[in-house]
Write a protein that holds these residues in place. Structure first.
Motif, PDB file in Angstrom:
ATOM      1  N   CYS A 127       0.717  -1.504  -0.025  1.00  0.00           N
ATOM      2  CA  CYS A 127      -0.343  -0.474   0.120  1.00  0.00           C
ATOM      3  C   CYS A 127       0.888   1.129   0.019  1.00  0.00           C
ATOM      4  O   CYS A 127       0.020   2.624  -0.514  1.00  0.00           O
ATOM      5  CB  CYS A 127      -0.713   0.284   1.510  1.00  0.00           C
ATOM      6  SG  CYS A 127      -2.274  -1.008   1.325  1.00  0.00           S
ATOM      7  N   ARG A 128       1.489   1.486   0.796  1.00  0.00           N
ATOM      8  CA  ARG A 128       2.871   2.315   1.476  1.00  0.00           C
ATOM      9  C   ARG A 128       3.905   3.152  -1.062  1.00  0.00           C
ATOM     10  O   ARG A 128       3.441   3.732  -1.292  1.00  0.00           O
ATOM     11  CB  ARG A 128       4.299   2.167   2.004  1.00  0.00           C
ATOM     12  CG  ARG A 128       4.732   3.911   1.776  1.00  0.00           C
ATOM     13  CD  ARG A 128       6.350   2.989   3.202  1.00  0.00           C
ATOM     14  NE  ARG A 128       5.287   3.317   4.073  1.00  0.00           N
ATOM     15  CZ  ARG A 128       6.258   2.848   5.091  1.00  0.00           C
ATOM     16  NH1 ARG A 128       7.320   3.289   5.230  1.00  0.00           N
ATOM     17  NH2 ARG A 128       5.654   3.496   6.483  1.00  0.00           N
ATOM     18  N   LEU A 158       3.762   5.570  -5.687  1.00  0.00           N
ATOM     19  CA  LEU A 158       3.160   5.938  -7.030  1.00  0.00           C
ATOM     20  C   LEU A 158       2.260   6.455  -7.454  1.00  0.00           C
ATOM     21  O   LEU A 158       3.020   7.448  -8.996  1.00  0.00           O
ATOM     22  CB  LEU A 158       3.083   4.368  -8.037  1.00  0.00           C
ATOM     23  CG  LEU A 158       4.515   3.221  -7.345  1.00  0.00           C
ATOM     24  CD1 LEU A 158       4.348   1.553  -7.865  1.00  0.00           C
ATOM     25  CD2 LEU A 158       5.404   4.014  -8.298  1.00  0.00           C
ATOM     26  N   LEU A 159       1.205   6.335  -6.734  1.00  0.00           N
ATOM     27  CA  LEU A 159      -0.256   7.801  -7.271  1.00  0.00           C
ATOM     28  C   LEU A 159       1.207   8.731  -7.443  1.00  0.00           C
ATOM     29  O   LEU A 159       0.537  10.074  -7.972  1.00  0.00           O
ATOM     30  CB  LEU A 159      -1.144   7.075  -6.884  1.00  0.00           C
ATOM     31  CG  LEU A 159      -1.772   5.894  -7.060  1.00  0.00           C
ATOM     32  CD1 LEU A 159      -2.575   5.637  -6.094  1.00  0.00           C
ATOM     33  CD2 LEU A 159      -1.831   5.712  -8.577  1.00  0.00           C
ATOM     34  N   CYS A 218      -8.564   9.879  -3.659  1.00  0.00           N
ATOM     35  CA  CYS A 218      -9.105   9.151  -2.742  1.00  0.00           C
ATOM     36  C   CYS A 218      -7.968   7.480  -1.935  1.00  0.00           C
ATOM     37  O   CYS A 218      -7.679   7.410  -0.946  1.00  0.00           O
ATOM     38  CB  CYS A 218     -10.038   9.013  -2.860  1.00  0.00           C
ATOM     39  SG  CYS A 218     -11.408  10.261  -2.302  1.00  0.00           S
ATOM     40  N   VAL A 219      -7.350   7.108  -3.573  1.00  0.00           N
ATOM     41  CA  VAL A 219      -6.738   6.028  -3.487  1.00  0.00           C
ATOM     42  C   VAL A 219      -5.503   5.914  -2.701  1.00  0.00           C
ATOM     43  O   VAL A 219      -5.353   5.392  -1.803  1.00  0.00           O
ATOM     44  CB  VAL A 219      -6.348   5.116  -4.710  1.00  0.00           C
ATOM     45  CG1 VAL A 219      -5.748   4.231  -5.205  1.00  0.00           C
ATOM     46  CG2 VAL A 219      -8.077   4.834  -5.669  1.00  0.00           C
ATOM     47  N   ALA A 220      -5.357   6.978  -3.260  1.00  0.00           N
ATOM     48  CA  ALA A 220      -3.581   7.307  -2.606  1.00  0.00           C
ATOM     49  C   ALA A 220      -4.088   7.194  -1.153  1.00  0.00           C
ATOM     50  O   ALA A 220      -2.636   6.812  -0.140  1.00  0.00           O
ATOM     51  CB  ALA A 220      -2.752   8.918  -2.956  1.00  0.00           C
ATOM     52  N   VAL A 221      -4.141   8.463  -0.744  1.00  0.00           N
ATOM     53  CA  VAL A 221      -4.768   8.763   1.063  1.00  0.00           C
ATOM     54  C   VAL A 221      -4.950   6.938   1.753  1.00  0.00           C
ATOM     55  O   VAL A 221      -5.243   6.539   2.596  1.00  0.00           O
ATOM     56  CB  VAL A 221      -5.304   9.599   1.153  1.00  0.00           C
ATOM     57  CG1 VAL A 221      -5.973   9.579   2.462  1.00  0.00           C
ATOM     58  CG2 VAL A 221      -5.651  10.841   0.858  1.00  0.00           C
ATOM     59  N   PHE A 245      -1.732   4.715   2.134  1.00  0.00           N
ATOM     60  CA  PHE A 245      -1.312   5.967   3.108  1.00  0.00           C
ATOM     61  C   PHE A 245      -1.805   4.968   4.206  1.00  0.00           C
ATOM     62  O   PHE A 245      -1.341   4.464   5.306  1.00  0.00           O
ATOM     63  CB  PHE A 245      -0.728   7.263   3.344  1.00  0.00           C
ATOM     64  CG  PHE A 245       0.011   7.182   1.957  1.00  0.00           C
ATOM     65  CD1 PHE A 245       1.494   6.367   1.665  1.00  0.00           C
ATOM     66  CD2 PHE A 245      -0.317   8.089   0.805  1.00  0.00           C
ATOM     67  CE1 PHE A 245       2.174   7.209   1.083  1.00  0.00           C
ATOM     68  CE2 PHE A 245       0.638   8.551   0.014  1.00  0.00           C
ATOM     69  CZ  PHE A 245       1.390   7.666   0.321  1.00  0.00           C
ATOM     70  N   VAL A 246      -2.827   5.452   4.756  1.00  0.00           N
ATOM     71  CA  VAL A 246      -3.779   5.111   5.663  1.00  0.00           C
ATOM     72  C   VAL A 246      -3.846   3.716   6.358  1.00  0.00           C
ATOM     73  O   VAL A 246      -3.861   3.274   7.569  1.00  0.00           O
ATOM     74  CB  VAL A 246      -5.013   5.767   5.798  1.00  0.00           C
ATOM     75  CG1 VAL A 246      -6.279   4.863   7.198  1.00  0.00           C
ATOM     76  CG2 VAL A 246      -5.536   7.370   5.673  1.00  0.00           C
TER      77      VAL A 246
END
Length: 826
Positions: free
Chosen positions: A66-67, A72-73, A807-810, A813-814
Motif C-alpha cells: 500500500c505504501r 507511485l500515485l 482517495c486511492v492514494a490517501v 497510506f492510511v
C-alpha cells in the motif's frame, strides 16, 4: 473536459490519426520531460519502503504494498498523466438509414401482422411518436440521411406513411450506389431495414470491403403460414431427339413438410403438357422434357401448387405470386447448314438427308462426286474433243459449262440457289464459313487442293465450326489424310497403321458415351442396352487405336476375338469441335431395320390376327433409330457453333425494374469482328406493341452493339434484330436474328417469403458490420455514439484531477499506517 491538443485544422481528427487510441481510449503523458525524474523519485521511494520493512517484510507485505502504491500515485502526477479517448464528432459524420419498401414485406410474419406493418411501426416509433426514438437519436449524433430502396435508390425526408408496394429489391445495386456516392466522405455506417430478399446480385462481395459498415436489422421470422415457390428454373438443350429441351425446376417451401407439391408444365396457350408430384420435403429438382415443334423462341409456363391431404390445391398460402414462372427457350431463328461431301453416291447421304429433312433446326447440303477426274491422255474420245464425254451434247454456247477431263463430275443437292457450290468445294473462307459444319464421307485428301485442306482446318479452329469424318475406303489414313491439316484436327492419330478386323464387329457404348444424351437414343438404360445389342454387325472399319490427348471415345466396336477398336471419337479443337466415325457402313444399321420392319409387315399381312395392320401403314414409316442417331449427331455437331449475328439478353436491374440489355455481336464473312454496320432492334411487347430501337456500338468490345430496354410489363418479349454489314468492295449484306425473354418482376420479388439471413449476414461481414436483432435496435443506436467513425474528436481527462485518484492514494497510506500501528511499529 476537452483539452486543447494537436488537432486538425477543422478541430477534429480522422480515424487514421487517432487509431492508436482504440475504442476504449488510452493513457498518455502530458509532460514527457519529467519522465526520467519521475522514475528516479519512484525508485527511491520504493527502495526506502523496502528498507524500512526489511526485518519484518513477511508480516508487513500488505502495508509495504500500500505504501509503494500510494507513492507511485503521488509521483505519477509529475508527468501529468492524461486519459484520452475518441468518439464520433457530433454532426460531422453521415449515417444512412435505408429501408427496403418492396412488396415482399407484405407477407404475414405472425398473426395478422405483416413485415411491412412491423417496419412501419418501428419507423414511426423511432421518428414520429417518440422524441427520443432511435431515428431521432441518430439525428442528434450524426448527419442522418434517409433512403428507400426498391427498383432504385431514392432519398426521402421522412419515413412517415412509407408504402411497401414496390415490385423489386435491388439491394446490391443500392449499396454499390451508396459506396460511389459517399466515396471520400465521412460515412459512418448504414442501417439497413430489409428482409434480405434481393432481386439483383453482386459480382463479388469483395467489392463491398471499402464500404462503411452495414448493420442489417433482422426482422423476426416466426410465421406459420405455408408457402411453396418456384426457386430456380434451368433450361438445357441437348441433341437428344426425343427431348431436345430439358426444363429443370427447383422448388422451395415454408412450413409445408408432409405436404405434396404438384408441378405442371404448360405451353404458350396454357395447355398442360406434363404434371409431376413430389413431397415438399424433397430437395431434388423436377425435370420436364419437351420437344418444340418450331424454331425461334418458345415459351413455357411452370406452375406449382401445394396439395392438401385429398390432393386438392391449398388456397391459404402466404402468397401465390411465386407459384408460376414463365420460361423462354431460344431454339434459334435460322437453320444450321451442314455441308456433306462424298466421294461417291452412297446410302449414307440418303439416310442423313432423310434424318434432317423434318428437323426445323438443321439443313443438309450435299456435294457428291459421281465421276472421278480423268487424265487428259486417257479416253480421248472424238477428235478435237477436250471436255469430259459425260458432257457430250452441250451446245457450242454452253461449252464453258462443261467439265474438263481432269476435273471430277460433281452433283449439288439441297443448295439454296443455282450459284451455291457451282465451282465445287469452296476455295475461300467467305464461302466455306457460311456453313456450320462439314461432313467428309469416303473422299480422299487428293480431292482437295492444299489451300482447301488448310481452309477446313481454319473452319474448325477459327470459325468454330463442327467437323465429322465418316469411315470408308478413302477416309482417314486410307484417304492419305495423315500428313494434311485435316489429319491434324481429327481426334485420332493417323500416323500409325494397325491391322483391322476380318470379321464383322459389334458396336457398344463406352462409359463416356453413356453420359452423353446425344449418343444415346433411349432414356431407359435397359432399353438402350437392348437397342445396342440388336444393332447389326459392321464390316467396314477404318481401324485405329491411337487417340489424341483430350479426345473422348464415345463408342467402340469389338470383333469375335474380343479385339476392341474406337468407333466414335470426339474432341474440342480450337473454337470448334471434331469427330471421327470410323465405321464405313453405318447405313447397314438402317438397312437392318428396314428388313426387320418388312418381315414384320409381311407377317402382319399373312396373319392379321397376330399383328393387325392399320390401313395406310407404310412399311418404311417409323424406321427412326438410325435416323434419330444421325439427327442427334448432326445437332451435336452444330450445337455450339458461333453465328455471324449472335444476339443475347443480359438483365441489368441497376438501370431500373425489368431493364435488360440487348446485345448483338457481329462478325464478317471471314468471322472477324465488324463494327461498320447498322443494327436495328424491333421489340414486341406482351401486349403486341412493337418498339424500334437503333443499336449503339459498345465502348468496350469491338463488333458489339447494345440497346437498353425496359420490360416492366410482365410477360413474353421477343426481339427481331437486323444488321446491315458494309463489307469492303461489296454490296451491303443484311443479317437477321431473333431472341426472346420473359420478364417477371413480381415473381422475382416474391420468390421467397422467408427472411434471407444469409444474405444479410454476408453483407454485414463483408463491410465490417453486424446483424442487429430488431428488439435490440434501441441499444444498438446508443452504442453508435461511441463506435468508430471517419471523423472523431479526442477527449482528454487529467487523471490527477480525478477525486478517486486522491482517495486511492490517501487510502493506501492510511492502510499502511493502520497495519504498522497494530504491529506496534512507528
Amino acid at each position: 473536459m476537452m483539452l486543447a491538443a494537436e488537432q486538425s485544422s477543422e478541430g477534429v481528427w480522422s480515424m487514421a490519426e487517432v487509431g492508436h487510441l482504440g475504442a476504449l481510449g488510452s493513457l498518455v503523458f502530458g509532460d514527457h520531460s519529467w519522465i526520467a525524474p519521475t522514475i528516479a523519485v519512484a525508485a527511491v521511494g520504493i527502495l526506502l519502503a523496502l528498507w524500512v520493512s526489511r526485518h519484518r517484510l513477511a508480516s508487513l507485505g500488505l502495508a509495504t504494498f500500500c505504501r509503494v502504491l500510494g507513492w507511485l500515485l503521488i509521483t505519477a502526477c509529475l508527468v501529468n498523466p492524461l486519459w484520452s479517448s475518441a468518439r464520433p464528432r457530433r454532426g460531422a459524420n453521415v449515417l444512412a438509414v435505408v429501408t427496403d419498401i418492396s412488396r415482399s414485406h407484405l407477407v404475414t410474419t405472425s398473426g395478422a401482422q405483416t413485415r411491412a406493418d412491423v417496419l412501419q411501426e418501428l419507423l414511426n416509433r423511432g421518428e414520429l411518436s417518440d422524441p427520443n426514438g432511435w431515428v431521432n437519436r441518430i439525428d442528434q449524433d450524426f448527419e442522418l440521411q434517409r433512403y428507400t430502396v426498391s427498383d432504385r435508390l431514392e432519398r426521402v425526408e421522412t419515413f412517415e406513411d412509407t408504402p411497401f408496394d414496390r415490385p423489386a429489391s435491388n439491394l446490391c445495386s443500392a449499396l454499390q450506389q451508396l459506396q460511389q456516392r459517399f466515396a471520400g466522405q465521412p460515412l459512418a455506417g448504414i442501417v439497413l431495414l430489409s428482409d434480405g430478399n434481393a432481386t439483383d446480385d453482386f459480382d463479388s462481395l469483395d467489392a463491398l470491403k471499402t464500404l462503411a459498415p452495414v448493420y442489417p436489422v433482422v426482422i423476426e421470422d416466426d410465421g406459420d403460414s405455408m408457402d411453396v415457390a418456384i426457386d430456380v428454373v434451368t433450361v438445357n438443350q441437348t441433341a437428344f431427339d426425343d427431348a431436345p429441351v430439358t426444363i429443370q425446376v427447383q422448388t422451395q417451401q415454408r412450413n409445408a413438410n408432409g405436404r405434396k407439391i404438384q408441378l405442371t408444365l404448360l405451353d404458350e396457350q396454357g395447355t398442360p403438357l406434363e404434371s409431376k408430384t413430389q413431397l415438399a420435403s424433397e430437395d431434388s429438382p423436377v425435370r420436364f422434357e419437351a420437344r418444340p415443334e418450331t424454331g425461334d423462341t418458345v415459351f413455357y409456363t411452370v406452375k406449382a401448387e401445394l396439395l392438401d391431404a385429398d390432393d386438392q390445391p391449398i388456397a391459404t398460402e402466404a402468397t401465390t405470386v411465386n407459384n408460376e414462372r414463365l420460361v423462354a427457350v431460344d431454339r434459334g431463328s435460322n437453320k444450321r447448314r451442314v455441308l456433306y461431301v462424298s466421294g461417291r453416291p452412297n446410302w449414307e447421304y440418303k439416310f442423313l438427308r432423310r434424318a434432317v429433312e423434318t428437323d426445323p433446326q438443321t439443313e443438309l447440303v450435299g456435294l457428291l462426286r459421281i465421276a472421278r477426274k480423268e487424265a487428259k491422255f486417257d479416253f480421248r474420245g472424238r477428235d478435237g474433243e477436250s471436255s469430259n464425254s459425260l458432257f457430250r451434247g452441250f451446245e457450242e454456247s454452253e461449252q464453258e459449262l462443261a467439265e474438263e477431263y481432269d476435273e471430277p463430275v460433281l452433283v449439288r443437292l439441297g443448295t439454296k440457289d443455282d450459284t451455291e457450290l457451282e465451282g465445287g468445294f469452296p476455295e475461300n473462307a467467305e464461302d466455306l464459313f457460311a456453313y456450320d459444319a462439314i461432313i467428309l464421307d469416303d473422299i480422299e485428301a487428293q480431292f482437295f487442293m492444299a489451300d482447301q485442306l488448310q481452309l477446313i482446318y481454319q473452319f474448325v479452329s477459327k470459325r468454330g465450326g463442327g467437323f465429322l469424318m465418316m469411315g470408308g475406303q478413302e477416309s482417314f489414313r486410307q484417304g492419305e489424310y495423315d500428313r494434311t491439316p485435316v489429319g491434324e484436327l481429327l481426334p485420332v492419330d493417323l500416323h500409325r497403321e494397325i491391322p483391322g478386323p476380318t470379321d464383322p464387329v459389334q458396336l457398344s457404348l463406352t462409359r463416356e458415351g453413356w453420359l452423353q444424351p446425344w449418343v444415346r437414343l433411349c432414356s431407359d438404360e435397359e432399353a438402350e442396352r437392348q437397342r445396342v445389342t440388336n444393332m447389326p454387325g459392321f464390316t467396314v472399319l477404318n481401324a485405329t487405336s491411337f487417340i489424341r490427348p483430350g479426345a473422348v471415345v464415345m463408342a467402340k466396336v469389338a470383333d469375335n476375338a474380343g479385339n476392341e477398336y474406337p468407333a466414335l471419337v470426339t474432341q474440342r479443337f480450337g473454337r470448334g469441335r471434331s469427330a471421327a466415325l470410323c465405321i464405313g457402313d453405318f447405313w447397314r444399321w438402317r438397312m437392318n431395320e428396314g428388313r426387320q420392319r418388312l418381315n414384320d409387315f409381311s407377317l402382319a399381312t399373312l396373319n392379321p390376327l397376330d399383328a393387325p395392320v392399320t390401313p395406310g401403314d407404310d412399311p418404311e414409316e417409323d424406321l427412326n433409330d438410325h435416323a434419330r442417331a444421325c439427327r442427334q449427331m448432326i445437332r451435336w455437331l452444330v450445337g455450339d457453333v458461333p453465328k455471324r449475328l449472335d444476339v443475347s439478353i443480359m438483365p441489368d436491374p441497376s438501370l431500373g425494374l425489368g431493364t435488360v440489355r440487348l446485345i448483338a455481336n457481329l462478325k464478317g464473312k471471314d468471322f472477324d469482328v465488324r463494327d461498320d454496320a447498322n443494327v436495328g432492334f424491333i421489340v414486341t411487347k406482351p401486349n403486341g406493341e412493337k418498339v424500334e430501337i437503333t443499336g449503339e456500338p459498345s465502348e468496350d468490345v469491338i463488333g458489339r452493339f447494345e440497346v437498353v430496354m425496359s420490360a416492366v410489363e410482365p410477360g413474353a418479349y421477343t426481339a427481331e434484330v437486323t444488321a446491315t454489314v458494309n463489307e469492303p468492295d461489296q454490296e451491303p449484306e443484311e443479317l437477321t436474328a431473333s431472341v426472346g425473354w420473359a420478364s417477371q418482376p413480381d415473381q422475382e420479388e416474391m420468390a421467397s417469403v422467408a427472411v434471407n439471413r444469409r444474405f444479410l449476414s454476408d453483407v454485414a461481414k463483408s463491410t465490417g458490420g453486424r446483424l442487429v436483432p430488431i428488439d435490440q435496435l434501441s441499444s444498438f443506436v446508443d452504442d453508435l455514439s461511441h463506435s468508430e467513425a471517419p471523423l472523431v474528436e479526442v477527449w482528454s481527462w487529467p487523471i490527477w484531477h480525478q477525486w478517486w485518484v486522491f482517495c486511492v492514494a490517501v487510502g493506501c497510506f492510511v492502510t499502511d499506517w493502520t497495519i504498522r500501528r497494530r504491529l506496534g511499529m512507528p
